[in-house]
Design an enzyme around this catalytic site. Structure first.
Site, PDB file in Angstrom:
ATOM      1  CE1 TYR A  33      23.502  61.590  43.365  1.00 11.34           C
ATOM      2  CE2 TYR A  33      24.596  59.933  44.698  1.00 11.34           C
ATOM      3  CZ  TYR A  33      24.127  61.222  44.538  1.00 11.34           C
ATOM      4  OH  TYR A  33      24.286  62.129  45.551  1.00 11.34           O
ATOM      5  CE  LYS A 149      21.444  59.495  46.416  1.00  8.35           C
ATOM      6  NZ  LYS A 149      22.129  60.589  47.110  1.00  8.35           N
ATOM      7  CD  GLU A 182      19.536  68.080  51.042  1.00 11.68           C
ATOM      8  OE1 GLU A 182      19.330  66.916  51.412  1.00 11.68           O
ATOM      9  OE2 GLU A 182      19.291  68.477  49.884  1.00 11.68           O
ATOM     10  CG  LEU A 207      17.798  63.039  48.533  1.00 13.24           C
ATOM     11  CD1 LEU A 207      17.311  62.974  47.080  1.00 13.24           C
ATOM     12  CD2 LEU A 207      19.160  62.373  48.651  1.00 13.24           C
TER      13      LEU A 207
HETATM   14  N1  PDD Z   1      24.215  61.308  49.521  1.00 18.98           N
HETATM   15  N2  PDD Z   1      20.974  64.853  51.063  1.00 18.98           N
HETATM   16  C1  PDD Z   1      21.859  64.854  50.047  1.00 18.98           C
HETATM   17  C2  PDD Z   1      22.088  66.092  49.264  1.00 18.98           C
HETATM   18  C3  PDD Z   1      22.537  63.649  49.735  1.00 18.98           C
HETATM   19  O1  PDD Z   1      23.405  63.641  48.704  1.00 18.98           O
HETATM   20  C4  PDD Z   1      22.318  62.493  50.521  1.00 18.98           C
HETATM   21  C5  PDD Z   1      23.011  61.196  50.226  1.00 18.98           C
HETATM   22  C6  PDD Z   1      21.393  62.560  51.576  1.00 18.98           C
HETATM   23  C7  PDD Z   1      21.076  61.370  52.441  1.00 18.98           C
HETATM   24  O2  PDD Z   1      20.341  60.402  51.719  1.00 18.98           O
HETATM   25  P1  PDD Z   1      20.420  58.841  52.076  1.00 18.98           P
HETATM   26  O3  PDD Z   1      20.067  58.717  53.504  1.00 18.98           O
HETATM   27  O4  PDD Z   1      19.437  58.236  51.183  1.00 18.98           O
HETATM   28  O5  PDD Z   1      21.827  58.399  51.800  1.00 18.98           O
HETATM   29  C8  PDD Z   1      20.737  63.753  51.809  1.00 18.98           C
HETATM   30  C9  PDD Z   1      24.938  60.135  49.087  1.00 18.98           C
HETATM   31  C10 PDD Z   1      25.291  59.222  50.207  1.00 18.98           C
HETATM   32  C11 PDD Z   1      26.114  60.576  48.244  1.00 18.98           C
HETATM   33  O6  PDD Z   1      25.924  61.492  47.455  1.00 18.98           O
HETATM   34  O7  PDD Z   1      27.187  59.984  48.343  1.00 18.98           O
END
Ligand code: PDD
Length: 287
Positions: A33, A149, A182, A207
């Site tokens: 996703y 992801k 994270e 991630l």
């Molecule tokens: N999550 N780490 C994890 C485990 C994440 O699920 C996310 C983002 C990030 C940050 O990634 P980005 O900057 O690309 O949004 C880091 C999304 C927002 C979610 O699961 O809703």
């Protein structure tokens, strides 16, 4: 106004949208996703999000559900149909529908695609930025390919729920060696006593957030030094500043972790500086 979702070729009413009971996303979390922010009717960092989608799909050997140009068209349509000006879209691709069997389905099984969109409330985000948030730490218990992801997010769900039950907004995964990984849905940053911004290298342990990548461009532009370096939970708790980043929140200051107040308990200047410069520097694609 009713919300509209895109599901496998059709724009349908969100409330009635559904996928097949044998979708592999539903049975095996066999899918990936993206979540992408929309601000002032501009999609933020679309190219980087689609590049990461491409990588996630390739890692799991799932085909693109349509070509990239067509996908951008559909994303725009979903945003328009939902009148999103400030909000986000969610895009999910799974390996498709097949009789339940762990091995991949027959060649030619079409991947499933769902896209939804919603408005978010800028006032709620502004309030969190003004006050800062509380986080808890939890032991890392995820697989070692969290760089992909995937929709397999059960440890993240349980961690966030634990945070909520302790009055916190995020849970931060701590590795067995005591280093910070994270957040449940965010990347984690700290500012050390010299004013250097530290974040864990994006190897297989976290991630590679798109906000994280763009933030590096922003920091370079506003003159903040960054080091991609692991740090311990003790270092983080003694930091001058801690914040978390994600496409949904850009950059939330963290003012308390577990029982420990971070610095003076107020949001720091580095996260604010970055937040203010972020949208000027990020890629913007008109809906
Ligand atoms: N999550 N780490 C994890 C485990 C994440 O699920 C996310 C983002 C990030 C940050 O990634 P980005 O900057 O690309 O949004 C880091 C999304 C927002 C979610 O699961 O809703």
């Amino acid at each position: 106004m009713s919300r509209i979702a895109y599901v496998n070729g059709s724009y349908v009413r969100h409330a009635e949208a559904g996928v097949h009971i044998e979708d592999r996303g539903y049975q095996f979390a066999d899918g990936v996703y993206e979540v992408c922010e929309v601000r002032h009717a501009m999609i933020v960092d679309l190219t980087r999000h689609l590049d990461r989608l491409d990588r996630s799909l390739a890692e799991l050997r799932i085909a693109w559900p349509m070509d990239r140009r067509a996908l951008v068209h559909v994303i725009r349509q979903v945003l328009k149909k939902n009148h999103v000006r400030n909000g986000l879209f969610y895009l999910q691709v799974t390996r498709g529908v097949a009789r339940r069997d762990h091995v991949f389905p027959a060649d030619g099984t079409r991947p499933s695609i769902v896209i939804t969109a919603k408005n978010t409330n800028p006032a709620v985000i502004a309030a969190k930025n003004a006050k800062g948030i509380k986080a808890i730490t939890v032991a890392e218990n995820r697989w070692d390919r969290v760089d992909i992801k995937t929709v397999g997010l059960l440890p993240n769900v349980l961690a966030r729920q634990a945070a909520k039950e302790q009055g916190a907004a995020e849970a931060i995964f701590i590795d067995a060696d005591g280093t910070v990984k994270e957040g449940a849905a965010t990347n984690v940053w700290m500012v050390d006593q010299d004013g250097t911004l530290l974040t864990r290298p994006a190897d297989h342990g976290i991630l590679r957030g798109i906000t994280r990548t763009t933030l590096m461009d922003v920091a370079a532009r506003v003159g903040i030094t960054i080091r991609e370096e692991s740090f311990s939970v003790e270092q983080m708790k003694a930091a001058r500043e801690v914040f978390i980043t994600a496409a949904t929140s850009i950059c939330f200051p963290v003012v308390q972790i577990d029982e420990r107040t971070i610095a003076n308990g107020h949001p720091g200047s580095v996260s604010q500086k970055i937040r203010e410069a972020f949208f000027d520097i990020a890629e913007k694609t008109a809906i």
